[in-house]
Write a protein that holds these residues in place. Structure first.
Motif, PDB file in Angstrom:
ATOM      1  N   PRO A  24       0.804  -1.226   0.000  1.00 31.30           N
ATOM      2  CA  PRO A  24       0.000   0.000   0.000  1.00 31.30           C
ATOM      3  C   PRO A  24       0.839   1.279   0.000  1.00 31.30           C
ATOM      4  O   PRO A  24       0.318   2.353   0.268  1.00 31.30           O
ATOM      5  N   PHE A  25       2.122   1.163  -0.315  1.00 32.69           N
ATOM      6  CA  PHE A  25       3.008   2.320  -0.207  1.00 32.69           C
ATOM      7  C   PHE A  25       3.213   3.034  -1.538  1.00 32.69           C
ATOM      8  O   PHE A  25       4.159   3.771  -1.713  1.00 32.69           O
ATOM      9  N   VAL A  26       2.319   2.838  -2.496  1.00 41.97           N
ATOM     10  CA  VAL A  26       2.442   3.475  -3.812  1.00 41.97           C
ATOM     11  C   VAL A  26       1.708   4.821  -3.798  1.00 41.97           C
ATOM     12  O   VAL A  26       0.530   4.880  -3.456  1.00 41.97           O
ATOM     13  N   GLU A  46      -7.079   8.233  -2.176  1.00 38.25           N
ATOM     14  CA  GLU A  46      -8.139   7.294  -1.782  1.00 38.25           C
ATOM     15  C   GLU A  46      -8.121   7.111  -0.269  1.00 38.25           C
ATOM     16  O   GLU A  46      -7.127   7.415   0.389  1.00 38.25           O
ATOM     17  N   LYS A  47      -9.208   6.593   0.259  1.00 43.14           N
ATOM     18  CA  LYS A  47      -9.344   6.432   1.705  1.00 43.14           C
ATOM     19  C   LYS A  47      -8.284   5.486   2.288  1.00 43.14           C
ATOM     20  O   LYS A  47      -7.845   5.657   3.412  1.00 43.14           O
ATOM     21  N   ASP A  48      -7.837   4.488   1.493  1.00 43.88           N
ATOM     22  CA  ASP A  48      -6.852   3.529   1.997  1.00 43.88           C
ATOM     23  C   ASP A  48      -5.408   3.979   1.765  1.00 43.88           C
ATOM     24  O   ASP A  48      -4.465   3.234   2.032  1.00 43.88           O
ATOM     25  N   THR A  49      -5.224   5.218   1.325  1.00 50.54           N
ATOM     26  CA  THR A  49      -3.881   5.764   1.140  1.00 50.54           C
ATOM     27  C   THR A  49      -3.217   5.900   2.511  1.00 50.54           C
ATOM     28  O   THR A  49      -3.819   6.413   3.449  1.00 50.54           O
ATOM     29  N   ILE A  50      -1.982   5.431   2.607  1.00 56.58           N
ATOM     30  CA  ILE A  50      -1.282   5.416   3.901  1.00 56.58           C
ATOM     31  C   ILE A  50      -1.215   6.788   4.565  1.00 56.58           C
ATOM     32  O   ILE A  50      -1.445   6.913   5.743  1.00 56.58           O
ATOM     33  N   PHE A  51      -0.902   7.812   3.831  1.00 55.52           N
ATOM     34  CA  PHE A  51      -0.721   9.142   4.420  1.00 55.52           C
ATOM     35  C   PHE A  51      -2.001   9.978   4.403  1.00 55.52           C
ATOM     36  O   PHE A  51      -1.950  11.199   4.338  1.00 55.52           O
ATOM     37  N   PHE A  52      -3.146   9.323   4.461  1.00 53.91           N
ATOM     38  CA  PHE A  52      -4.431  10.016   4.506  1.00 53.91           C
ATOM     39  C   PHE A  52      -4.888  10.064   5.960  1.00 53.91           C
ATOM     40  O   PHE A  52      -5.053   9.028   6.608  1.00 53.91           O
ATOM     41  N   ALA A  53      -5.057  11.279   6.498  1.00 55.18           N
ATOM     42  CA  ALA A  53      -5.457  11.432   7.900  1.00 55.18           C
ATOM     43  C   ALA A  53      -6.296  12.691   8.059  1.00 55.18           C
ATOM     44  O   ALA A  53      -6.005  13.716   7.435  1.00 55.18           O
ATOM     45  N   SER A  92      18.883  14.380  -0.834  1.00 58.47           N
ATOM     46  CA  SER A  92      18.515  15.586  -0.088  1.00 58.47           C
ATOM     47  C   SER A  92      17.238  16.174  -0.652  1.00 58.47           C
ATOM     48  O   SER A  92      16.867  15.919  -1.798  1.00 58.47           O
ATOM     49  N   ILE A  93      16.574  16.951   0.187  1.00 54.83           N
ATOM     50  CA  ILE A  93      15.381  17.703  -0.208  1.00 54.83           C
ATOM     51  C   ILE A  93      15.635  19.146   0.189  1.00 54.83           C
ATOM     52  O   ILE A  93      16.015  19.423   1.335  1.00 54.83           O
ATOM     53  N   ASN A  94      15.449  20.063  -0.767  1.00 57.17           N
ATOM     54  CA  ASN A  94      15.690  21.484  -0.506  1.00 57.17           C
ATOM     55  C   ASN A  94      14.486  22.311  -0.940  1.00 57.17           C
ATOM     56  O   ASN A  94      13.732  21.907  -1.820  1.00 57.17           O
ATOM     57  N   LYS A  95      14.387  23.506  -0.347  1.00 57.65           N
ATOM     58  CA  LYS A  95      13.379  24.489  -0.742  1.00 57.65           C
ATOM     59  C   LYS A  95      11.962  23.920  -0.750  1.00 57.65           C
ATOM     60  O   LYS A  95      11.127  24.351  -1.539  1.00 57.65           O
ATOM     61  N   LEU A  96      11.696  22.955   0.125  1.00 62.81           N
ATOM     62  CA  LEU A  96      10.367  22.332   0.150  1.00 62.81           C
ATOM     63  C   LEU A  96       9.341  23.296   0.727  1.00 62.81           C
ATOM     64  O   LEU A  96       9.548  23.880   1.787  1.00 62.81           O
ATOM     65  N   GLN A  97       8.265  23.461  -0.016  1.00 68.60           N
ATOM     66  CA  GLN A  97       7.178  24.311   0.436  1.00 68.60           C
ATOM     67  C   GLN A  97       5.866  23.625   0.087  1.00 68.60           C
ATOM     68  O   GLN A  97       5.623  23.281  -1.072  1.00 68.60           O
ATOM     69  N   ILE A  98       5.025  23.412   1.092  1.00 71.93           N
ATOM     70  CA  ILE A  98       3.712  22.803   0.880  1.00 71.93           C
ATOM     71  C   ILE A  98       2.666  23.815   1.319  1.00 71.93           C
ATOM     72  O   ILE A  98       2.633  24.225   2.481  1.00 71.93           O
ATOM     73  N   ASN A  99       1.836  24.246   0.378  1.00 65.07           N
ATOM     74  CA  ASN A  99       0.874  25.316   0.638  1.00 65.07           C
ATOM     75  C   ASN A  99      -0.539  24.833   0.904  1.00 65.07           C
ATOM     76  O   ASN A  99      -1.348  25.574   1.458  1.00 65.07           O
ATOM     77  N   GLN A 100      -0.849  23.626   0.463  1.00 57.15           N
ATOM     78  CA  GLN A 100      -2.223  23.131   0.596  1.00 57.15           C
ATOM     79  C   GLN A 100      -2.186  21.608   0.604  1.00 57.15           C
ATOM     80  O   GLN A 100      -1.363  21.005  -0.077  1.00 57.15           O
ATOM     81  N   LEU A 101      -3.092  21.003   1.369  1.00 61.24           N
ATOM     82  CA  LEU A 101      -3.188  19.552   1.412  1.00 61.24           C
ATOM     83  C   LEU A 101      -4.402  19.085   0.613  1.00 61.24           C
ATOM     84  O   LEU A 101      -5.500  19.613   0.792  1.00 61.24           O
ATOM     85  N   PRO A 102      -4.209  18.093  -0.260  1.00 61.09           N
ATOM     86  CA  PRO A 102      -5.345  17.553  -1.024  1.00 61.09           C
ATOM     87  C   PRO A 102      -6.283  16.763  -0.115  1.00 61.09           C
ATOM     88  O   PRO A 102      -5.879  16.282   0.949  1.00 61.09           O
ATOM     89  N   LYS A 103      -7.517  16.618  -0.577  1.00 62.18           N
ATOM     90  CA  LYS A 103      -8.549  15.883   0.159  1.00 62.18           C
ATOM     91  C   LYS A 103      -8.877  14.583  -0.569  1.00 62.18           C
ATOM     92  O   LYS A 103      -8.393  14.325  -1.665  1.00 62.18           O
ATOM     93  N   LEU A 104      -9.747  13.798   0.031  1.00 63.47           N
ATOM     94  CA  LEU A 104     -10.201  12.532  -0.539  1.00 63.47           C
ATOM     95  C   LEU A 104     -10.703  12.726  -1.965  1.00 63.47           C
ATOM     96  O   LEU A 104     -11.448  13.673  -2.250  1.00 63.47           O
ATOM     97  N   HIS A 105     -10.264  11.870  -2.866  1.00 62.93           N
ATOM     98  CA  HIS A 105     -10.627  11.838  -4.293  1.00 62.93           C
ATOM     99  C   HIS A 105     -10.013  12.965  -5.126  1.00 62.93           C
ATOM    100  O   HIS A 105     -10.257  13.027  -6.327  1.00 62.93           O
ATOM    101  N   ASP A 106      -9.223  13.860  -4.526  1.00 66.58           N
ATOM    102  CA  ASP A 106      -8.506  14.856  -5.317  1.00 66.58           C
ATOM    103  C   ASP A 106      -7.406  14.144  -6.105  1.00 66.58           C
ATOM    104  O   ASP A 106      -6.809  13.178  -5.613  1.00 66.58           O
ATOM    105  N   GLU A 107      -7.119  14.646  -7.306  1.00 65.42           N
ATOM    106  CA  GLU A 107      -5.973  14.145  -8.055  1.00 65.42           C
ATOM    107  C   GLU A 107      -4.918  15.229  -8.101  1.00 65.42           C
ATOM    108  O   GLU A 107      -5.183  16.346  -8.534  1.00 65.42           O
ATOM    109  N   ILE A 108      -3.727  14.881  -7.608  1.00 64.06           N
ATOM    110  CA  ILE A 108      -2.602  15.797  -7.714  1.00 64.06           C
ATOM    111  C   ILE A 108      -1.779  15.392  -8.936  1.00 64.06           C
ATOM    112  O   ILE A 108      -1.707  14.224  -9.293  1.00 64.06           O
ATOM    113  N   LYS A 109      -1.207  16.404  -9.591  1.00 62.94           N
ATOM    114  CA  LYS A 109      -0.329  16.173 -10.740  1.00 62.94           C
ATOM    115  C   LYS A 109       1.007  16.823 -10.440  1.00 62.94           C
ATOM    116  O   LYS A 109       1.056  17.966  -9.986  1.00 62.94           O
TER     117      LYS A 109
END
Length: 146
Positions: A24-26, A46-53, A92-109
């Protein structure tokens, strides 16, 4: 091989062959476009997505989705050469900025742009969008295992 618009090159089952992660880690389920220097991936929450909370796809999920998008670029690149893709690691990860969190059934690209590639080390820009609005950005350096 680049495709535009919403006509994917690959969907869930084929995408899972191209990356080292398994259910389930995809965190990528669609490959929209590919070139030597750029890739566009998608992921539907989806609801069974690991990082969905708490009704949201949380920050660590977005970061993992970004990393798997980079892995998808490498996996597809090796697939086209008819070779097995090596395992990669986040350097490494640099300059990471997260402005909004998607919700259930949203598709991120997510668009991965290769900035530099040398000796198995790749530096990329990564932009994640929801409904064509940028919700996350970062740079990632990945290293291929020898």
């Amino acid at each position: 091989m680049t495709m535009a618009g919403n006509n994917p090159i690959a969907t869930k089952d084929f995408v899972e062959i191209l990356i080292p992660q398994k259910f389930p880690f995809v965190m990528v389920d669609t490959l929209y476009s590919y070139s030597e220097t750029e890739l566009v991936s998608g992921f539907t929450i989806e609801k069974d997505t690991i990082f969905f909370a708490n009704d949201f796809f949380i920050e660590s999920g977005i970061v993992e989705h970004m990393a798997q998008s980079v892995a998808l670029h490498t996996g597809y690149q090796f697939y086209l050469k008819k070779q097995q893709a090596p395992t990669g690691y986040i350097g490494s990860i640099n300059k990471l900025q997260i402005n909004q969190l998607p919700k259930l059934h949203d598709e991120i690209k997510t668009t991965v742009t290769i900035l530099q590639e040398f000796g198995g080390i790749t530096l990329v820009d990564i932009v994640t969008k929801l409904n064509n609005v940028e919700i996350a950005y970062g740079q990632m350096k990945t290293v291929l295992a020898k």
